[in-house]
Structure formats: structure tokens, C-alpha cells
Design an enzyme around this catalytic site. Structure first.
Site, PDB file in Angstrom:
ATOM      1  N   SER A 128       0.914  -1.257   0.094  1.00 49.22           N
ATOM      2  CA  SER A 128       0.010  -0.156   0.042  1.00 49.22           C
ATOM      3  C   SER A 128       0.863   1.233  -0.180  1.00 49.22           C
ATOM      4  O   SER A 128       2.022   1.456   0.691  1.00 49.22           O
ATOM      5  CB  SER A 128      -0.849  -0.017   1.053  1.00 49.22           C
ATOM      6  OG  SER A 128      -1.770   1.127   1.335  1.00 49.22           O
ATOM      7  N   LYS A 182      -4.072  -6.790   3.516  1.00 47.89           N
ATOM      8  CA  LYS A 182      -4.213  -5.701   2.729  1.00 47.89           C
ATOM      9  C   LYS A 182      -5.628  -5.171   2.201  1.00 47.89           C
ATOM     10  O   LYS A 182      -6.237  -4.156   1.982  1.00 47.89           O
ATOM     11  CB  LYS A 182      -3.324  -6.011   1.410  1.00 47.89           C
ATOM     12  CG  LYS A 182      -3.494  -4.997   0.328  1.00 47.89           C
ATOM     13  CD  LYS A 182      -3.007  -3.685   0.547  1.00 47.89           C
ATOM     14  CE  LYS A 182      -2.986  -2.434  -0.432  1.00 47.89           C
ATOM     15  NZ  LYS A 182      -3.691  -2.295  -1.635  1.00 47.89           N
ATOM     16  N   HIS A 185      -7.324  -3.582   4.861  1.00 45.26           N
ATOM     17  CA  HIS A 185      -6.741  -2.112   4.910  1.00 45.26           C
ATOM     18  C   HIS A 185      -7.578  -1.398   4.089  1.00 45.26           C
ATOM     19  O   HIS A 185      -7.993  -0.077   4.319  1.00 45.26           O
ATOM     20  CB  HIS A 185      -5.179  -2.341   4.420  1.00 45.26           C
ATOM     21  CG  HIS A 185      -4.707  -0.900   4.133  1.00 45.26           C
ATOM     22  ND1 HIS A 185      -4.977  -0.047   2.826  1.00 45.26           N
ATOM     23  CD2 HIS A 185      -3.882  -0.147   4.756  1.00 45.26           C
ATOM     24  CE1 HIS A 185      -4.397   0.850   2.725  1.00 45.26           C
ATOM     25  NE2 HIS A 185      -3.777   1.181   4.038  1.00 45.26           N
ATOM     26  N   ASN A 186      -7.768  -1.729   2.614  1.00 45.29           N
ATOM     27  CA  ASN A 186      -8.557  -0.978   1.687  1.00 45.29           C
ATOM     28  C   ASN A 186     -10.121  -0.804   2.162  1.00 45.29           C
ATOM     29  O   ASN A 186     -10.513   0.216   1.937  1.00 45.29           O
ATOM     30  CB  ASN A 186      -8.476  -1.681   0.585  1.00 45.29           C
ATOM     31  CG  ASN A 186      -6.980  -1.483  -0.231  1.00 45.29           C
ATOM     32  OD1 ASN A 186      -6.153  -1.451   0.414  1.00 45.29           O
ATOM     33  ND2 ASN A 186      -6.931  -1.366  -1.563  1.00 45.29           N
ATOM     34  N   GLU A 189      -9.930   2.013   4.931  1.00 47.81           N
ATOM     35  CA  GLU A 189      -9.655   3.193   3.850  1.00 47.81           C
ATOM     36  C   GLU A 189     -11.001   3.757   3.072  1.00 47.81           C
ATOM     37  O   GLU A 189     -11.105   4.997   3.411  1.00 47.81           O
ATOM     38  CB  GLU A 189      -8.962   2.846   2.718  1.00 47.81           C
ATOM     39  CG  GLU A 189      -8.117   3.743   1.889  1.00 47.81           C
ATOM     40  CD  GLU A 189      -7.483   3.207   0.665  1.00 47.81           C
ATOM     41  OE1 GLU A 189      -6.312   2.628   0.836  1.00 47.81           O
ATOM     42  OE2 GLU A 189      -7.758   3.493  -0.510  1.00 47.81           O
TER      43      GLU A 189
END
Ligand code: NDP
Length: 479
Positions: A128, A182, A185-186, A189
Site C-alpha cells: 500500500s 491488505k 486495509h483497503n 480506507e
């Protein structure tokens, strides 16, 4: 063999990652791209990097020291499979193939199994930080075997972002754990961005502040507990004036949010795992809602509340929005970490949640001071059942809850959509409720489907004879 590491795929991410690798002491980087032009351009533009250009997989493999280590940075999906097939053909047992693209974690699990049969290691690594992160230091979330980490760890540590002296990379877990983390994480976000967007909308419509004035508010917020990359860039976007029209750029941009699918993956996975990630889900749906102009054009005729929305005490309202944003953010992160824990249990990964928080402190899009508080919470209590119950966060929620409620009420009364603010508040009230109407739902389920229920006062499973004399009978527990 001249190179200790190779990169396949030299579009924006791959070429920047290759340059990052080359800039570190001791690295010599072999590069390969499907079409020749990107390789030629990269090597010509960056002679200082000392790249080893290669133009076939055979040449690429021959240029790498053993165990060969290659990072793939190509278009996720079929492109990744195509490159893996070629690398498996030219690599040998013990070599390491790293997929740094945005793969869907079930694909990573599948690829790891298939590649492992050849004796070659496969590591799915979430990266990222966008193109700048790739060049200057991303946050890296690698999965894969312990064996590959021995070779790969020091290389990734050398190129990762650094937060308080620590590299933003850790061996997240085996198999697809890295791409899973990941993905979440997105998802987080998405939630973070939606919350910031709702805060902006409420302040703008409630106080009449201009985008530039709201940029100043965000810049101020960025000096406190909300300090984060996303708040920082929000101020920059709001301050931008369109060169053609002289209007704030934000007023010229079409209000339909795009998405590449990682938010939807996070929500789909959470649904399958039974984890309520309502903040991430609302953020993903809000983007979908925005992107249906045909529906919005027709629905624009539907009535809203009477009268203008104005706020009496502007400063107090702005402070309420700040606290509501912080409280909602805590909920979104708590939900995201719940999903990581549930994924780890489901797939048998050992994931240190505090270590995940630490590698998100720099390099990635959700980087923020706040992640130190999450790391602290898991350090104090590794089996914390829900992040939002940790003392620091519980205190912040308690401090912010009156503001949070006022903001959600104001949004509802003014007819301003605040799906992430309001769903986060509902989650908070749901999770802390002593009794939930889930009891009634169990009654309904038993009524129409004889799904049975448990009682608060004795062991066992029961069914009421709803279509008979409505007596209760013990039921065979099918769970
Ligand atoms: P793209 O996703 O645009 O992919 C382009 C690259 O993929 C080119 O090098 C292209 O080769 C190669 N490629 C495509 N199909 C094939 C194939 N069948 N066989 C071999 N090579 C193929 O590049 P990005 O640099 O934007 O992203 C790379 C990866 O990083 C993606 O998985 C992306 O999701 C991920 N990522 C991107 C971020 C970003 O901010 N852009 C952030 C984090 C991750 P050719 O030149 O020959 O066409």
C-alpha cells in the site's frame, strides 16, 4: 548471476518499486516487462539504478542469484497467473515468487498451493502507498512461508516505510494472510474516506463554510487526535481551485465515486465470516449510490425536510462533527480488526493484530498516529475481544458520544445523508446493548420455520407449537 532481486511488470508501481529496491545498499535489480518499451525506458531514464534489463523469462532467471527472488507487479488477475506460469517454468525449487499486486486473497491461497507443489515458494504481499509509496517506502503485508521470509524479510524491510524507527513490514501470516490484511486495509480506507466526506458535507451545508475554509478546519484537525494522511490530503483537495473556471475543484468534479473492488471484497468476505463491518459496508454502498445518476435524477424530485438547515453555534457544531468523526472512525477500525481476527481463525493464520496496526503507521493510505493507540491496545491485551472496548477507545467514545448523537440527529433532520456516521453509532449502541431485539427475531424464526430458540433461564433448545396449542416443547438441538 548479477542481481539479488528481480521485478516483473514495470508500469507505475513496478518501476517505482524497482527504483526503490535499487536505491538500497547491496541490491542489484533485474527487471522484466511483457512489452519491451517499458524496460528500455526505465533503464534509460534511471542509469543511476544500475538495473539489469532482461527481455525473456530465461534471461531474467539467469540474471538472478539463488534462491532467486522475483516480485511481480502486474495487472491483478489473469496477468498475475500468466507471469506465475512463466516464472514457475524457469525457476527452481527454493526460489521465491512474490506477488505484490492487489490480488484477491482466495486467488493467493490457490496460487500458493499450486506453486508450492513445484517446490518454489509463493508469497502474496499486499503493498500500500500508491506510486509514491512504492518509490519512497510503502507499507508491505507479506504472507507465505517462513522459509521465504528468511530471504525476503531483509529485502522488504530495506524498502518499506519507517515508523518510529521500525520498518512497516511484518510477516503477517502464512498463505493468503498478507493479501487478506491488505484487503481489510483497503476496506478501512473506504470507511475513513466516507467519514471524512460526511464531515465535510455536514459542515459545508450546516455552516455555509467554503471548501477553502473547511480545508483550514481539516488542517487544524490534522494537528490533533485525527492526524492522518487522509485528513491531510482532504485539506489539499478542498483548497484546490479549478484553473479553468476559478471554482473550487471539488465543485467541478462529478460526484460519482469510483471503486476498484477491494471495498466490496472486504464486505463480501465479512458477510461470509459473519462479521458486522457496517462502517466499511456503508462506505462501499455510498460509492455505489453515488454512481447511479439515472436513479438519482429521478429521485431528486422526492421531498426532503421543510426549511433551511442552519446551525446556531457554528464552532460547537464543528467540534461535534470532529468528535463524531473520531468516534465513527474508532468503530470502523474496530470492525476491520474483527474481520482480520475472524479471517485468521477461519483460515488458520496466526496474525498479530498489534503488529498489523504498527505496519500501517507509515507508508500506506490509512497511515495515522491513531494506529499507535491500536498497537498499544493489543500490546496491553492481545486477546482484546473488541478494539472499541480498550480503555483508550472506550474513553474517546464516551467523550464523543453526545456530540455523535447530536450530529446524527442534525443530519437526519436536515436531510443530509450520513450513512457511515449513523451506522457506526447504531453499531455502538447495538454492541453495548444489554438486550437486543434479536430475541424477537428468534421468536419469529421459530414461528415460521421451527428454527427453535434458547431460554435465558435454563439450558436446552425449545420450540413453541405455534400452530397448535402454543405450549413449549424441548427441541432436538441441531446446532
Ligand atoms: P497495472 O495494474 O496498470 O498493470 C500494468 C502492468 O501489467 C504492465 O507492466 C503490463 O505489461 C503488465 N501486464 C498486464 N497483463 C499482463 C500479462 N498477461 N502478462 C504479463 N504482464 C502483464 O500496473 P500498476 O503499476 O498500476 O499496478 C501493478 C499492480 O500493483 C496491480 O496489481 C495493482 O492492483 C497493484 N497496486 C497498484 C497501486 C496503485 O496505486 N496503482 C497501489 C497498490 C497496488 P505491458 O507493459 O506489457 O502491458
Amino acid at each position: 548471476a548479477a542481481a539479488n532481486i528481480g521485478v516483473v511488470g514495470l508500469a507505475v508501481m513496478g518501476s517505482n518499486l524497482a527504483r526503490n529496491l535499487a536505491s538500497r545498499e547491496g541490491n542489484t535489480v533485474a527487471v522484466l516487462n511483457r512489452s519491451r518499451a517499458k524496460t528500455d525506458d526505465l533503464v534509460a531514464l534511471h542509469p543511476e539504478a544500475g538495473f539489469v534489463p532482461t527481455f525473456s523469462y530465461e534471461e531474467f532467471a539467469a540474471s538472478l542469484q539463488k534462491p532467486r527472488t522475483a516480485i511481480i507487479m502486474v495487472k491483478a488477475g489473469l496477468g498475475t497467473d500468466a507471469v506465475i506460469d512463466e516464472l514457475v517454468r524457469v525457476f527452481e525449487p527454493g526460489d521465491i515468487i512474490v506477488d505484490g499486486g492487489n490480488a484477491y486473497f482466495p486467488d493467493t491461497i490457490r496460487r500458493e498451493k499450486a506453486v508450492r507443489e513445484t517446490g518454489i515458494n509463493f508469497v502474496g504481499a499486499g503493498i500500500s502507498g500508491g506510486e509514491e509509496g512504492a518509490l519512497l517506502g510503502p507499507s508491505i503485508m507479506p504472507g507465505g512461508s517462513d522459509e521465504s521470509w528468511v530471504t525476503l524479510g531483509p529485502i522488504l524491510e530495506s524498502i518499506a516505510a519507517v515508523a518510529e524507527g521500525e520498518p512497516c513490514v511484518t510477516h503477517v501470516g502464512h498463505g493468503g494472510a498478507g493479501h487478506f490484511v491488505k484487503m481489510v486495509h483497503n476496506g478501512i480506507e473506504y470507511a475513513d474516506m466516507q467519514l471524512i466526506a460526511e464531515a465535510y458535507d455536514l459542515i459545508r451545508r450546516g455552516t455555509g463554510r467554503s471548501p477553502a475554509e473547511i480545508a483550514d478546519i481539516f488542517a487544524e484537525w490534522n494537528t490533533g487526535e485525527l492526524e492522518s494522511y487522509l485528513i491531510e490530503i482532504t485539506a489539499e483537495v478542498l483548497r484546490q481551485i479549478d484553473q479553468e473556471t476559478g471554482q473550487p475543484l471539488v465543485d467541478v468534479i462529478v460526484d460519482q465515486a469510483g471503486a476498484k473492488g477491494t471495498g466490496a471484497w472486504t464486505v463480501q468476505t465479512a458477510l461470509a465470516l459473519g462479521v458486522p463491518v457496517s462502517g466499511i459496508a456503508e462506505a462501499t454502498f455510498a460509492r455505489s449510490l453515488s454512481s447511479h445518476p439515472e436513479q438519482r435524477a429521478v429521485a431528486a424530485h422526492l421531498p426532503g425536510p421543510e426549511g433551511e438547515f442552519t446551525v446556531d453555534d457554528v464552532d460547537a457544531f464543528i467540534e461535534d462533527v470532529r468528535l463524531a468523526l473520531y468516534a465513527s472512525k474508532i468503530v470502523a477500525y474496530s470492525q476491520g480488526f474483527d474481520e482480520i481476527r475472524a479471517g485468521a481463525t477461519e483460515y488458520g493464520w496466526s496474525i498479530d493484530l498489534g503488529a498489523v496496526a504498527k505496519i500501517w503507521r507509515a507508508g500506506c493510505i490509512i497511515r495515522a498516529q491513531f494506529l499507535n493507540r491500536i498497537a498499544d491496545a493489543y500490546a496491553a491485551e492481545p486477546d482484546l475481544p473488541a478494539l472499541l472496548t480498550a480503555p483508550y477507545f472506550a474513553e474517546a467514545l464516551s467523550r464523543g458520544q453526545a456530540s455523535w448523537r447530536r450530529v446524527v440527529i442534525a443530519a437526519a433532520q436536515a436531510g443530509i445523508p450520513a450513512p457511515a456516521f449513523s451506522s457506526s453509532l447504531s453499531y455502538y449502541d447495538g454492541i453495548r446493548a444489554e438486550r437486543l431485539p434479536a430475541a424477537l427475531i428468534q421468536g419469529q424464526r421459530d414461528f415460521f420455520g421451527a428454527h427453535t430458540y434458547r431460554r435465558i433461564d435454563k439450558e436446552g433448545t425449545f420450540h413453541t407449537l405455534w400452530s397448535g396449542d402454543r405450549t413449549e416443547i424441548p427441541a432436538v438441538d441441531t446446532h
